[in-house]
Design an enzyme around this catalytic site. Structure first.
Site, mmCIF file in Angstrom:
data_model
loop_
_atom_site.group_PDB
_atom_site.id
_atom_site.type_symbol
_atom_site.label_atom_id
_atom_site.label_comp_id
_atom_site.label_asym_id
_atom_site.label_seq_id
_atom_site.Cartn_x
_atom_site.Cartn_y
_atom_site.Cartn_z
ATOM 1 N N CYS A 1 0.836 -1.199 0.000
ATOM 2 C CA CYS A 1 0.000 0.000 0.000
ATOM 3 C C CYS A 1 0.874 1.253 0.000
ATOM 4 C CB CYS A 1 -0.870 0.016 1.236
ATOM 5 S SG CYS A 1 -1.861 -1.465 1.388
ATOM 6 N N ARG B 1 4.809 0.864 -6.437
ATOM 7 C CA ARG B 1 4.901 -0.037 -5.290
ATOM 8 C C ARG B 1 4.090 -1.305 -5.504
ATOM 9 N NH1 ARG B 1 6.197 2.528 -0.154
ATOM 10 N NH2 ARG B 1 4.782 1.093 0.872
ATOM 11 N N TRP C 1 -2.773 -2.725 -1.759
ATOM 12 C CA TRP C 1 -2.313 -4.043 -2.194
ATOM 13 C C TRP C 1 -2.999 -5.010 -1.248
ATOM 14 C CZ3 TRP C 1 0.703 -8.127 -0.189
ATOM 15 C CH2 TRP C 1 1.278 -8.975 -1.136
ATOM 16 N N ASN D 1 -1.264 1.091 5.833
ATOM 17 C CA ASN D 1 -0.347 0.133 5.215
ATOM 18 C C ASN D 1 0.127 -0.782 6.328
ATOM 19 O OD1 ASN D 1 1.606 -1.222 3.790
ATOM 20 N ND2 ASN D 1 3.050 0.493 3.712
ATOM 21 N N GLY D 2 -0.032 -2.101 6.157
ATOM 22 C CA GLY D 2 0.367 -3.031 7.218
ATOM 23 C C GLY D 2 -0.760 -4.003 7.491
ATOM 24 N N GLU E 1 18.130 -15.874 -10.263
ATOM 25 C CA GLU E 1 17.691 -14.516 -10.609
ATOM 26 C C GLU E 1 17.032 -14.502 -11.997
ATOM 27 O OE1 GLU E 1 17.249 -11.919 -8.979
ATOM 28 O OE2 GLU E 1 17.121 -10.336 -10.484
ATOM 29 N N LYS F 1 13.197 -13.248 -12.541
ATOM 30 C CA LYS F 1 12.830 -12.145 -13.445
ATOM 31 C C LYS F 1 11.767 -12.623 -14.439
ATOM 32 C CE LYS F 1 14.013 -9.245 -11.728
ATOM 33 N NZ LYS F 1 14.867 -9.166 -10.626
ATOM 34 N N GLU G 1 8.359 -13.085 -12.628
ATOM 35 C CA GLU G 1 7.754 -11.799 -12.259
ATOM 36 C C GLU G 1 7.169 -11.076 -13.456
ATOM 37 O OE1 GLU G 1 9.785 -9.412 -8.796
ATOM 38 O OE2 GLU G 1 11.285 -9.896 -10.292
ATOM 39 N N HIS H 1 18.748 -35.270 -9.908
ATOM 40 C CA HIS H 1 18.162 -35.857 -8.702
ATOM 41 C C HIS H 1 16.640 -35.690 -8.676
ATOM 42 C CE1 HIS H 1 22.032 -36.801 -6.948
ATOM 43 N NE2 HIS H 1 22.448 -35.587 -7.294
ATOM 44 N N LYS I 1 6.570 -3.385 -4.842
ATOM 45 C CA LYS I 1 7.982 -3.012 -4.852
ATOM 46 C C LYS I 1 8.579 -3.138 -3.451
ATOM 47 C CE LYS I 1 11.776 -1.408 -6.615
ATOM 48 N NZ LYS I 1 12.552 -2.369 -7.411
HETATM 49 O O1 M6R Z 1 13.576 -4.104 -1.024
HETATM 50 P P1 M6R Z 1 14.136 -5.494 -0.922
HETATM 51 O O2 M6R Z 1 15.428 -5.658 -1.628
HETATM 52 O O3 M6R Z 1 14.206 -5.974 0.499
HETATM 53 O O4 M6R Z 1 13.086 -6.412 -1.680
HETATM 54 C C1 M6R Z 1 13.241 -7.799 -1.696
HETATM 55 C C2 M6R Z 1 12.311 -8.439 -2.694
HETATM 56 O O5 M6R Z 1 10.983 -8.110 -2.403
HETATM 57 C C3 M6R Z 1 12.641 -7.992 -4.129
HETATM 58 O O6 M6R Z 1 13.960 -8.285 -4.475
HETATM 59 C C4 M6R Z 1 11.708 -8.687 -5.121
HETATM 60 O O7 M6R Z 1 11.962 -10.063 -5.160
HETATM 61 C C5 M6R Z 1 11.865 -8.037 -6.482
HETATM 62 N N1 M6R Z 1 10.581 -7.839 -7.058
HETATM 63 C C6 M6R Z 1 12.733 -8.823 -7.406
HETATM 64 O O8 M6R Z 1 12.733 -8.340 -8.710
#
Ligand code: M6R
Length: 612
Positions: free
Chosen positions: A2, A27, A76, A102-103, A485, A489, A492, A508, A607
């Site tokens: 949020c 965000r 969110w 937010n929370g 990674e 990506k 996501e 395995h 975010k």
């Molecule tokens: O702000 P942070 O680095 O703590 O965030 C961690 C993850 O939420 C963040 O890396 C998330 O996985 C990204 N969307 C990756 O692209």
């Protein structure tokens, strides 16, 4: 997560709120709303149209009445589906109190039962709405808005940053926080608040941090902060060296392509001025003395998502260069397994935002268990930066796209600096070896430029694989975090099935999934396990998978094995991931664009993740 924006004392308040919400869209959110307060009544509009909700609000806000005070929110969803009735601001029974939050209010079910028994009616399925009714009840007993908020917060458990308006005190905004961020801004004649720095960039340079368990009363031109138990405090000033232009697209189609393009600069800036005139490395903000660095017995690194992948790479660097044992753990798991830490341990929290609640709470746990705590973050004065004993800043500038790109590369090199500093103090590497590695780090920005210049080749591979649905990313040694990674990506951005595996583990179990049509993307740049990795690739090829390799320029063996090769220049083996990750970012980006998806705001994601 949020986003919150608020202002009082602004005749253009509706426009300011909508613009602030537009800046908070990154965000991640699914619905949005705003409330304006005027004498005797509140005016509210809300929309639940996914990531176009703020655009819908802009249209609705054209009918806004004259007002100078208001709040805006992007939601969110946690409790209650994304729907107009669950969008914030949420009201009390009388429609005279509006709350954005937010929370998570953890005891909302008990509070709701009590409130319903006392005759309140609930209009949403959210955890937040109880706050509006608790405040209503305290105001009905004669308390003013600020004292009612204070009293209501005394009854809740959980995490929150909240902001509240009331038709009874139309110029007043009341805000409070526990474990999720909130910043305050002051100008002549107005006061502002927001969950995030970009929402206030360019509005004022007088920014302040609201700390945990503090409450702020914002009136036109003034801010008063007290602790939740009523003691007056001076909020610390927030130093922000980002400008508005850095948080805008600057001619690019989207933030992701801009941020990918900014990676050479992010890496160069993170490396800047880290050597003293005598050539020795010095990480001043880390506030770790040589004696402390020497006495460290173990490094525990906690992080989430992409930051976790940076942490996995840091383990290789710390153990190889400094010969100190290093553990890496997903932050959300760390604190719940009763970790054993000794007082000579160094806990490192890696977080782009500096606000991920999982990482923040893991670091608190580490501190309680006696460890010294270092934060590695991109956001100055973020919660992790303020709570840690020391901090190592990445200098990537604001990252707006939900998917981390430039901040990840900056984290990797920042953690390399930490590893080399440990090696320097503990004398596990000679000054000339350290100096040579620093020189190799300094060459990375130019090599990144070279990788970025090959984006067209990556696009061709994305075009060839545009119809594929199953992707396996595999690597060994430092190639494994790169594979993780690459898979993250792709998941996501493209919503495609993608898994990252250590290549040696495939046989395995997961190899059973491979069939013609599966795509295996292997990280085949030179590392000590390259020969073994080649055998792993032969295994997947013989199961009919299409093979894409990230390989070093001129590697004929890779060319023979693969259906497609993404070429990168050769770098020292521990530094190579900084280059190897980039074609995978570009691949996920190009595939998502080909599928017509919003690369900056992927569905369901936030975010900054400020819930556990
Ligand atoms: O702000 P942070 O680095 O703590 O965030 C961690 C993850 O939420 C963040 O890396 C998330 O996985 C990204 N969307 C990756 O692209």
């Amino acid at each position: 997560m949020c986003g919150i924006i608020g202002a009082t004392g602004r005749s253009d308040v509706a426009e300011l709120l909508v613009e602030g919400l537009e800046r908070l869209e990154y965000r991640g959110y699914d619905s949005a709303g705003l409330v304006l307060s005027g004498p005797g009544s509140l005016w509210r509009v809300r929309a639940a149209e996914g990531t176009t909700s703020v655009g819908a609000l802009r249209t609705l806000a054209a009918d806004a009445p004259d007002a100078t005070t208001g709040l805006g929110h992007t939601r969110w969803a946690t409790h209650g589906q994304p729907a107009v009735e669950n969008a914030h601001p949420l009201f009390d029974c009388t429609g005279r109190v509006g709350v954005v939050h937010n929370g998570i209010i953890e005891n909302h079910a008990e509070l709701q039962a009590d409130l319903l028994a006392a005759g309140h009616t609930m209009a949403s399925a959210t955890d937040t709405e109880v706050l509006a009714h608790l405040i209503e009840a305290h105001m009905a007993s004669g308390l003013g808005l600020a004292e009612s908020v204070r009293a209501a917060l005394g009854e809740v458990r959980g995490s929150f940053s909240i902001a509240v308006v009331s038709a009874d005190e139309p110029d007043l905004l009341v805000a409070a926080r526990r474990n999720t961020p909130l910043i305050l801004g002051l100008t002549d004649g107005a006061a502002l608040l927001a969950s995030d720095i970009p929402a206030l960039l360019g509005r004022t340079e007088r920014l302040f941090v609201l700390s945990d368990d503090q409450l702020a009363e914002l009136r036109p031109g003034s801010i008063r902060v007290t602790t939740l138990d009523g003691r007056a405090v001076d909020p610390p000033a927030l130093s922000v060296d980002w400008d508005l232009a850095a948080a805008q697209k600057g001619g690019y189609d989207d933030f992701m392509s801009k941020e990918i393009r900014e990676q050479p600069r992010a890496v160069a800036d993170t490396l800047l001025d880290r050597r003293r005139p005598d050539g020795r490395l010095a990480l001043d903000e880390a506030r770790l003395t040589d004696a402390e660095l020497r006495s460290i017995t173990r490094v525990h690194i906690v992080a989430c998502g992409s930051s976790y992948h940076a942490a996995l790479l840091a383990r290789f660097a710390i153990e190889h260069w400094a010969r100190v044992a290093a553990d890496v753990e997903i932050a959300s798991e760390f604190r719940y397994r009763e970790p054993v830490l000794d007082p000579e341990a160094l806990a490192v929290g890696v977080s782009q935002s500096g606000e991920s609640l999982d990482t923040l709470l893991a670091l608190r746990e580490a501190r309680e268990r006696g460890a010294r705590v270092l934060g590695v973050t991109n956001v100055v004065d973020s919660s992790i930066a303020r709570e840690a004993d020391g901090v190592l800043y990445t200098r990537a500038g604001p990252e707006i796209c939900v998917a981390a790109t430039k901040t990840l590369l900056a984290q990797i090199v920042a953690l390399d600096l930490l590893a080399l500093t440990l090696a320097q103090v503990r004398e596990t590497r000679s000054p000339s070896e350290i100096s040579a590695t620093l020189d190799a780090l300094q060459r990375l920005p130019a090599a990144l430029e070279e990788v970025l210049s090959r984006a067209k080749e990556v696009d061709d591979v994305a075009a060839a694989l545009a119809a594929s649905r199953d992707f396996f990313f595999i690597g060994r040694n430092v190639g494994y975090p790169v594979a993780l990674e690459g898979a993250l990506k792709l998941k996501e951005l493209s919503y495609l099935h993608a898994e990252g595996y250590p290549a040696g583990e495939l046989k395995h179990g997961p190899i059973a999934l491979l069939e013609p049509g599966s795509v295996v993307i292997g990280i085949a740049t030179r590392n000590p396990l390259w020969e073994k990795f080649r055998a792993n690739i032969a295994e997947v090829k013989s199961r009919g998978a299409t093979v894409v390799l990230v390989a070093n320029d001129g590697d004929e063996a890779a060319e023979e094995l693969a259906d497609h090769v993404l070429w990168v220049p050769e770098a020292e083996h521990l530094l190579s991931p900084v280059l190897d990750i980039v074609p995978l970012q570009l691949f996920a980006y190009r595939l998502a664009r080909r599928h017509g998806l919003d690369v900056d705001r992927p569905r369901n994601l936030a975010k900054t993740v400020t819930v556990e």
